[in-house]
Scaffold this active site. Structure first.
Site, PDB file in Angstrom:
ATOM      1  CB  CYS A  29      -0.788  -0.038   1.281  1.00 64.15           C
ATOM      2  SG  CYS A  29      -1.645   1.321   1.582  1.00 64.15           S
ATOM      3  CB  CYS A  32       0.446   1.796   4.060  1.00 61.52           C
ATOM      4  SG  CYS A  32      -1.333   1.175   4.047  1.00 61.52           S
TER       5      CYS A  32
END
Length: 105
Positions: A29, A32
């Site tokens: 991600c 992230c």
């Protein structure tokens, strides 16, 4: 204090006392990865005041399901085991500090 990496078995105990921020993330991600240094900074800033933790949703899918995590990053903040705040998506650092400060006051 370093960021704690939680598993399903350790989760409930980790959030049971005091203020605990939990970042639900995955290594695939992009947002992230951008949040990672912020989480590390929060761990240093709140050392001794709050626990800062991460849960890898790829490895700990049951925990993500338990809290209805559909999008990441998702940051949940607990106080004495009770979910108090939930923030979905990448937020500026001051958004996290404001939520933590409010619970610590």
């Amino acid at each position: 204090m370093a960021v704690l990496h939680l598993t399903e078995g350790a989760f409930d105990k980790a959030v049971s006392q005091g203020v605990t921020l939990v970042d639900f993330w995955a290594d695939w991600c992009g947002p992230c990865k951008m949040l990672g240094p912020v989480i590390d900074g929060l761990a240093k800033r709140y050392d001794g005041q709050a626990r800062i933790c991460k849960v890898d949703v790829t490895a700990e899918g049951a925990l993500a399901s338990r809290f209805g995590i559909m999008n990441i990053p998702a940051v949940l903040i607990f106080q004495d085991g009770e979910l108090r705040e939930q923030m979905i998506g990448l937020q500026p650092e001051d958004a996290y500090t404001a939520k933590l400060d409010a619970l610590l006051d």
